[in-house]
Design an enzyme around this catalytic site. Structure first.
Site, short mmCIF file in Angstrom:
data_model
loop_
_atom_site.label_atom_id
_atom_site.label_comp_id
_atom_site.label_asym_id
_atom_site.label_seq_id
_atom_site.Cartn_x
_atom_site.Cartn_y
_atom_site.Cartn_z
N LYS A 1 0.84 -1.21 0.00
CA LYS A 1 0.00 0.00 0.00
C LYS A 1 0.87 1.26 0.00
O LYS A 1 0.70 2.15 -0.82
CB LYS A 1 -0.90 0.00 1.24
CG LYS A 1 -1.59 1.33 1.50
CD LYS A 1 -2.46 1.29 2.73
CE LYS A 1 -1.77 1.65 4.02
NZ LYS A 1 -1.50 3.08 4.23
N ASN A 2 1.82 1.31 0.93
CA ASN A 2 2.58 2.55 1.08
C ASN A 2 3.51 2.81 -0.09
O ASN A 2 3.83 3.96 -0.38
CB ASN A 2 3.37 2.54 2.40
CG ASN A 2 2.45 2.73 3.60
OD1 ASN A 2 1.27 3.06 3.43
ND2 ASN A 2 2.97 2.53 4.80
N CYS B 1 -4.86 13.67 12.96
CA CYS B 1 -5.23 12.31 12.60
C CYS B 1 -5.17 11.49 13.87
O CYS B 1 -4.54 11.88 14.85
CB CYS B 1 -4.32 11.79 11.51
SG CYS B 1 -3.29 10.44 11.95
N ARG C 1 1.19 14.70 13.13
CA ARG C 1 1.70 14.50 11.78
C ARG C 1 1.75 15.77 10.93
O ARG C 1 1.06 15.88 9.91
CB ARG C 1 0.89 13.42 11.07
CG ARG C 1 0.89 12.11 11.82
CD ARG C 1 0.08 11.07 11.12
NE ARG C 1 0.88 10.22 10.29
CZ ARG C 1 0.38 9.22 9.57
NH1 ARG C 1 -0.89 8.96 9.58
NH2 ARG C 1 1.15 8.48 8.82
N ASP D 1 4.25 0.45 12.14
CA ASP D 1 3.03 -0.11 11.56
C ASP D 1 2.79 -1.58 11.95
O ASP D 1 1.78 -2.16 11.57
CB ASP D 1 3.06 0.01 10.02
CG ASP D 1 2.81 1.44 9.56
OD1 ASP D 1 2.46 2.29 10.39
OD2 ASP D 1 2.97 1.70 8.35
N ARG E 1 -8.87 0.05 4.25
CA ARG E 1 -7.86 0.98 3.74
C ARG E 1 -6.56 0.24 3.42
O ARG E 1 -5.82 0.67 2.53
CB ARG E 1 -7.56 2.06 4.78
CG ARG E 1 -8.68 3.06 4.98
CD ARG E 1 -8.20 4.18 5.87
NE ARG E 1 -6.90 4.65 5.42
CZ ARG E 1 -6.00 5.24 6.19
NH1 ARG E 1 -6.24 5.45 7.45
NH2 ARG E 1 -4.84 5.62 5.70
C1 UD1 Z 1 4.61 6.67 6.42
C2 UD1 Z 1 3.64 5.53 6.22
C3 UD1 Z 1 3.00 5.13 7.54
C4 UD1 Z 1 4.07 4.82 8.57
C5 UD1 Z 1 5.06 5.97 8.68
C6 UD1 Z 1 6.25 5.68 9.58
C7 UD1 Z 1 2.84 5.96 3.96
C8 UD1 Z 1 1.71 6.30 3.09
N1 UD1 Z 1 2.61 5.95 5.28
O1 UD1 Z 1 3.84 7.78 6.89
O2 UD1 Z 1 2.19 3.96 7.32
O3 UD1 Z 1 3.48 4.63 9.83
O4 UD1 Z 1 5.60 6.28 7.36
O5 UD1 Z 1 6.91 4.54 9.17
O6 UD1 Z 1 3.91 5.61 3.51
N2 UD1 Z 1 6.65 14.28 10.93
C9 UD1 Z 1 6.87 15.61 11.26
N3 UD1 Z 1 6.94 16.51 10.23
C10 UD1 Z 1 6.81 16.16 8.93
C11 UD1 Z 1 6.60 14.81 8.62
C12 UD1 Z 1 6.52 13.88 9.65
O7 UD1 Z 1 6.99 15.97 12.42
O8 UD1 Z 1 6.90 17.04 8.06
C13 UD1 Z 1 6.56 13.29 12.03
C14 UD1 Z 1 5.19 12.63 12.09
O9 UD1 Z 1 4.31 13.38 12.84
C15 UD1 Z 1 5.52 11.30 12.73
C16 UD1 Z 1 6.93 10.99 12.23
O10 UD1 Z 1 7.45 12.23 11.77
O11 UD1 Z 1 5.54 11.44 14.13
C17 UD1 Z 1 6.97 9.95 11.12
O12 UD1 Z 1 6.29 10.43 10.01
P1 UD1 Z 1 6.65 10.03 8.51
O13 UD1 Z 1 7.89 9.20 8.49
O14 UD1 Z 1 6.63 11.27 7.69
O15 UD1 Z 1 5.42 9.14 8.15
P2 UD1 Z 1 4.46 9.25 6.90
O16 UD1 Z 1 5.27 9.44 5.66
O17 UD1 Z 1 3.34 10.17 7.18
#
Ligand code: UD1
Length: 422
Positions: free
Chosen positions: A22-23, A118, A123, A308, A400
């Site tokens: 999915k991701n 969320c 996030r 995850d 999802r």
């Molecule tokens: C992706 C995955 C999700 C997984 C996560 C961590 C997808 C579609 N989703 O989510 O299933 O749980 O990686 O392995 O691929 N953060 C910030 N600022 C930012 C971006 C992120 O503070 O600009 C924080 C988030 O709040 C969170 C952490 O960083 O606490 C990890 O987020 P991130 O690695 O960005 O996860 P996603 O890409 O949203």
């Protein structure tokens, strides 16, 4: 609303096919926006999140067709009509923000709604914004939307991320493929989904090296072309189903599984007394002798233990011999499954980002509620191991991220059915 009824009935045996990730698919689909030529993905999973991304790309004017029962997604972005990702779609799925980098790179502008709160934490998108600004973008927040511009085009730069965010790495890498000059992204995320994205971008003509390490180098090119790419195996679906024989006993082969995708997770299963072995067609997981042993878990970016799989691992630890400590370091509010597991007789104490789980001899079936995608499947796993019936409501979370969950678990002998709601 539909629910899932699970009746615990002993060991599971057989094979479960693992779908495309999915991701990975959710980041490969927006890559179509980088090129006028068609991008085709094979081995796509059949999930509602993929439908949401389809709707988002179509709202931008992309052509997206689902072929071969959804396993092939054919896309073309030769005639885009909008550069705005609307709140109504973005709020449903955070991964919608992955259109930001590609749109900005190809059109010099993009307007993308902030995802908003969320269930599993705040996030924010600050890391995405900082990376794109380092490439010369001007980004401001107005009316809940990020308005991004790069009037003279993006320019390569050296940028170090404060945290190895998966989504920010994907957005920055995609944007940098069409920037002028070289980008060096330091402290990049190393997840297999990023490696898969880079492999696809390379087929499209991008010049990238270092994926899978924490420094990725991207040499910008003038244009990208069409490609066909097979989506990598879903390591989270893989890990989830590896837990089915671990929690119920039995022996299950996960078709398409590879150790390299789940090394740190498999090491924890091994420490708990569950055997994991590579076979010609995937991974074989077996638990034959008695209860599993408690193990401690800390979630970390790849190659560490994936956040995850934390909820699902907690379900297993609820039945283990001894006390385990699960520390969640990626998301600040990701223990919503704990009170639901407690309703099934689990012994869990949560303090901040740490859950202490003392295993019980048997969980008891109960009506429980899914609160997010991974929480929902952890309740199904717990239900498989519990005495009596468990009804998991709010199954839309499950849809999802898990295709054919009933069929896949029935195939290894589980008693599970979907109950249609009004
Ligand atoms: C992706 C995955 C999700 C997984 C996560 C961590 C997808 C579609 N989703 O989510 O299933 O749980 O990686 O392995 O691929 N953060 C910030 N600022 C930012 C971006 C992120 O503070 O600009 C924080 C988030 O709040 C969170 C952490 O960083 O606490 C990890 O987020 P991130 O690695 O960005 O996860 P996603 O890409 O949203």
């Amino acid at each position: 609303m539909d629910s899932i009824l699970v009746t615990g009935n002993g060991p599971l045996n057989g094979q479960i096919p693992i779908a495309g990730a999915k991701n990975a698919c959710l980041t490969l689909m927006p890559a179509t926006l980088l090129s006028e030529e068609p991008l085709t993905l094979t081995n796509a999973p059949r999930l509602s999140d993929i439908k949401t991304m389809t709707a988002l790309l179509q709202s931008l004017g992309a052509e997206v067709s689902s072929l071969q029962d959804g396993q092939v997604i054919a896309m073309s972005s030769h005639n885009l009509t909008s550069q705005t990702a609307d709140y109504d779609i973005v709020r449903k799925m955070r991964a919608s923000n992955l259109v930001l980098g590609p749109l900005l790179a190809r059109f010099g502008q993009a307007v993308v709604s902030l995802p908003g709160g969320c269930a599993i934490g705040a996030r924010p998108m600050d890391l995405h914004v900082e990376g794109l600004e380092a490439l010369g973008a001007e980004i401001e927040l107005k009316d809940g939307y990020l308005h991004a511009r790069a009037p003279g085009g993006l320019k390569g730069a050296v940028h170090e991320m404060r945290f190895a965010s998966v989504g920010a790495t994907e957005n920055i890498v995609m944007a940098a493929t069409l920037a002028k000059g070289t980008t060096v992204l330091k402290n990049a995320a190393r997840e297999p989904e990023i490696v898969d994205l880079v492999e696809c971008l390379r087929k499209m003509g991008a010049q990238i090296s270092g994926e899978g390490s924490s420094t990725i180098e991207i040499q910008g090119v003038d244009r990208l072309h069409g490609a066909t790419h097979q989506v990598v195996t879903d390591r989270i679906e893989l890990g989830t189903y590896m837990l089915a024989p671990a929690i119920c006993g039995g022996e299950v082969e996960l078709l398409g599984g590879r150790m390299a995708l789940v090394e740190s997770f498999a090491a924890k299963l091994d420490a708990a007394g569950v055997s994991v072995a590579e076979t010609q067609n995937g991974l074989k997981v077996a638990r034959k002798n008695g209860r599993v042993q408690a193990v401690d878990v800390v979630t970390e970016p790849f190659p560490g233990f994936p956040t995850d799989l934390q909820a699902q691992m907690m379900a297993l630890m609820c039945t283990a011999e001894g006390t385990s400590v699960l520390e969640e370091r990626i998301f600040e509010n990701r223990f919503m499954h704990a009170p639901e597991l407690v309703r099934m007789g689990a012994n869990i104490e949560v303090h901040g980002g740490t859950a202490t789980v003392t295993g019980v001899e048997a969980l008891k079936g109960a009506p429980v509620m899914a609160t997010d995608l991974r929480a929902s499947v952890s309740l199904i796993l717990a239900g498989l191991a519990a005495e009596g019936e468990t009804t998991v409501s709010r199954v839309y979370h499950l849809d999802r991220g898990y295709e054919h969950v009933v069929r896949k678990l029935e195939g290894v002998g589980a008693k599970i059915e979907r109950i249609k709601g009004e």
